[in-house]
Write a protein that holds these residues in place. Structure first.
Motif, PDB file in Angstrom:
ATOM      1  N   ILE A   1       0.837  -1.208   0.000  1.00 15.72           N
ATOM      2  CA  ILE A   1       0.000   0.000   0.000  1.00 15.72           C
ATOM      3  C   ILE A   1       0.870   1.255   0.000  1.00 15.72           C
ATOM      4  CG2 ILE A   1      -1.671   1.333   1.353  1.00 15.72           C
ATOM      5  CD1 ILE A   1      -2.824  -1.334   2.292  1.00 15.72           C
ATOM      6  N   GLN A   2       1.905   1.235   0.831  1.00 21.96           N
ATOM      7  CA  GLN A   2       2.764   2.422   0.897  1.00 21.96           C
ATOM      8  C   GLN A   2       3.473   2.677  -0.430  1.00 21.96           C
ATOM      9  OE1 GLN A   2       3.664   3.528   5.361  1.00 21.96           O
ATOM     10  NE2 GLN A   2       5.302   2.304   4.521  1.00 21.96           N
ATOM     11  N   CYS A   3       3.878   1.591  -1.086  1.00 22.20           N
ATOM     12  CA  CYS A   3       4.524   1.744  -2.403  1.00 22.20           C
ATOM     13  C   CYS A   3       3.570   2.419  -3.375  1.00 22.20           C
ATOM     14  CB  CYS A   3       4.895   0.381  -2.975  1.00 22.20           C
ATOM     15  SG  CYS A   3       6.511  -0.161  -2.503  1.00 22.20           S
TER      16      CYS A   3
ATOM     17  N   PHE B   1     -13.308   5.920  -5.051  1.00 25.33           N
ATOM     18  CA  PHE B   1     -13.529   4.884  -6.055  1.00 25.33           C
ATOM     19  C   PHE B   1     -13.799   3.566  -5.333  1.00 25.33           C
ATOM     20  CE2 PHE B   1     -10.819   8.074  -7.921  1.00 25.33           C
ATOM     21  CZ  PHE B   1     -11.287   8.212  -9.223  1.00 25.33           C
ATOM     22  N   VAL B   2     -14.805   2.833  -5.800  1.00 24.71           N
ATOM     23  CA  VAL B   2     -15.101   1.529  -5.206  1.00 24.71           C
ATOM     24  C   VAL B   2     -14.793   0.452  -6.234  1.00 24.71           C
ATOM     25  CG1 VAL B   2     -16.845   0.066  -4.143  1.00 24.71           C
ATOM     26  CG2 VAL B   2     -16.977   2.538  -3.888  1.00 24.71           C
TER      27      VAL B   2
ATOM     28  N   ASP C   1      -8.169   2.127   1.259  1.00 21.12           N
ATOM     29  CA  ASP C   1      -8.979   1.847   2.441  1.00 21.12           C
ATOM     30  C   ASP C   1      -9.469   0.397   2.394  1.00 21.12           C
ATOM     31  OD1 ASP C   1     -10.904   1.593   4.356  1.00 21.12           O
ATOM     32  OD2 ASP C   1     -12.261   3.108   3.533  1.00 21.12           O
ATOM     33  N   PRO C   2      -8.833  -0.468   3.173  1.00 17.27           N
ATOM     34  CA  PRO C   2      -9.195  -1.882   3.105  1.00 17.27           C
ATOM     35  C   PRO C   2     -10.359  -2.251   4.031  1.00 17.27           C
ATOM     36  CG  PRO C   2      -7.229  -1.605   4.444  1.00 17.27           C
ATOM     37  CD  PRO C   2      -7.739  -0.230   4.119  1.00 17.27           C
TER      38      PRO C   2
ATOM     39  N   GLY D   1     -16.012  -7.651   0.377  1.00 14.87           N
ATOM     40  CA  GLY D   1     -15.690  -7.872  -1.035  1.00 14.87           C
ATOM     41  C   GLY D   1     -15.472  -6.591  -1.821  1.00 14.87           C
ATOM     42  N   PHE D   2     -15.245  -5.485  -1.132  1.00  9.59           N
ATOM     43  CA  PHE D   2     -15.014  -4.221  -1.845  1.00  9.59           C
ATOM     44  C   PHE D   2     -13.699  -3.582  -1.412  1.00  9.59           C
ATOM     45  CE2 PHE D   2     -19.658  -4.637  -1.316  1.00  9.59           C
ATOM     46  CZ  PHE D   2     -19.992  -4.782  -2.663  1.00  9.59           C
TER      47      PHE D   2
END
Lengths: 218, 154
Positions: free
Chosen positions: A104-106, A188-189, A122-123, A129-130
């Motif tokens: 994620i940081q990369c 964005f989703v 944003d996990p 499932g999104f």
């Protein structure tokens, strides 16, 4: 017992590969921009982005969003391949072996260093499932015409193919909030197409990102 | 690199450096030797500095998984390397960039803050026994800055 000698057996402790102060290099005499491993970079002015929108509008009219989305998808495909190559060359292991936080940081740093705005992953809806991506200060959205609907089609395309390749599942991406419509940031989703089918109509109704996520995850 | 020297030279772009500026330059050049000595010492003694830290941290957190402790130790090995570079170049901005944009996120996502803080304290003590009284003031501000950058929310 933890042995520091063992911890340091590899000597290298890789850090922030995409850090802007080391990633972008310029050669003034040749007028070239390169990244740290010598791949060419292209700098484009805002005017050029604005011209892409007006040119597309003249050539393709109402199909412009779709064209941009597909361009993004095409670009995102190659972008993913380059991202994986660079990460593997530098860190010595592939994207699949990376710790989530490193990955994620990369991605966040790469986005910022390329001047595409501030990317935040944003996990928190992952278990439904999104995946949600927030991009602030997008130069692509800033130049978009007033479509009265979210305008980040290029980015939605890029994210679609990037995360489709990353996860190995056919994903699609829909923008749920847009700076061009006065929102603070762009959301964005990402998810499988069937599960996102209502999102576009919710966006059209003017529902905000949080309301849409609540309905999606209900 | 060496922002203070760069600034001096930029200011004197259209003239010679004044005497007072040359003195700053001289002081900096003299300190560069000391900085290099410290840098080399940290490089040579990396293992010796961190092994007692590792032993003490394992004793202090006997129930913590070794992977977690190892990861935290690696964070601080990396931080000390960045401190060493920042000290050598006298460039706090370098440290700030690397910590804020990389290490801070790793620490926040992967680690137990209590362990990280304890490593910081142990490391500080350990450095005091490896570096001389004259050397410490050149390095410790960077280490303190690291603590601030890692543990304080913006």
């Amino acid at each position: 017992m933890i042995s520091i000698a063992n911890l340091l057996s590899e000597e290298r402790l890789p850090g922030n590969y995409f850090a802007h102060d080391v990633y972008v290099k310029g050669e003034l005499e040749l007028g070239l921009l390169e990244n740290r491993r010598g791949d060419r970079l292209l700098a484009i002015p805002d005017t050029f982005i604005a011209a892409i929108y007006s040119g597309l509008d003249r050539e393709t009219g109402s199909a412009t969003p779709l064209v941009l989305f597909n361009c993004g998808k095409w670009w995102g495909k190659n972008f993913y391949v380059r991202f994986c190559e660079e990460v593997k060359d530098y860190y010595g292991y592939g994207v699949a072996q990376m710790e989530m936080v490193e990955f994620i940081q990369c991605l966040e740093q790469l986005w910022k260093t390329h001047g595409w705005g501030l990317f935040t992953f944003d996990p928190s809806h992952y278990h439904h499932g999104f995946l949600v991506v927030k991009i602030s200060n997008s130069p692509f959205v800033r130049q978009a015409p007033n479509w009265k609907r979210p305008a980040g089609f290029l980015e939605a395309g890029i994210l679609t193919s990037f995360f489709t390749q990353l996860t190995g599942r056919e994903l699609t991406c829909i923008q749920t909030a847009c700076e061009s419509l006065g929102a603070e940031t762009n959301y964005f989703v990402l998810g499988v197409r069937d599960r996102l089918q209502n999102v576009e109509s919710w966006v059209k109704e003017g529902q905000n990102h949080e309301a849409i996520m609540t309905q999606l995850c209900a | 690199m060496h922002p203070e020297i760069v600034r001096l030279l930029q200011e004197a772009e259209d003239r010679y450096l004044q005497t007072s500026e040359v003195e700053i330059f001289q002081r900096y050049a003299a300190s560069l030797n000391r900085r290099l000595e410290i840098y080399e010492k940290l490089r040579e003694k990396e293992e010796k500095i961190f092994q007692p830290v590792a032993d003490a941290i394992e004793a202090a957190f006997p129930n913590e998984k070794p992977e977690v402790v190892s990861r935290s130790l690696k964070h601080w090995i990396l931080i000390l390397r960045y401190c060493a570079t920042a000290m050598l170049a006298n460039d706090p901005e370098f440290l700030k960039l690397r910590l804020q944009e990389w290490v801070k996120g790793l620490v926040a996502a992967q680690a137990n803050e209590e362990i990280e803080l304890k490593i910081y304290e142990l490391l500080e003590t350990e450095l005091k026994s490896h570096l001389s009284e004259k050397q410490l003031p050149l390095l410790l501000p960077f280490l303190a800055k690291s603590k601030e950058l890692i543990f304080t929310d913006e």
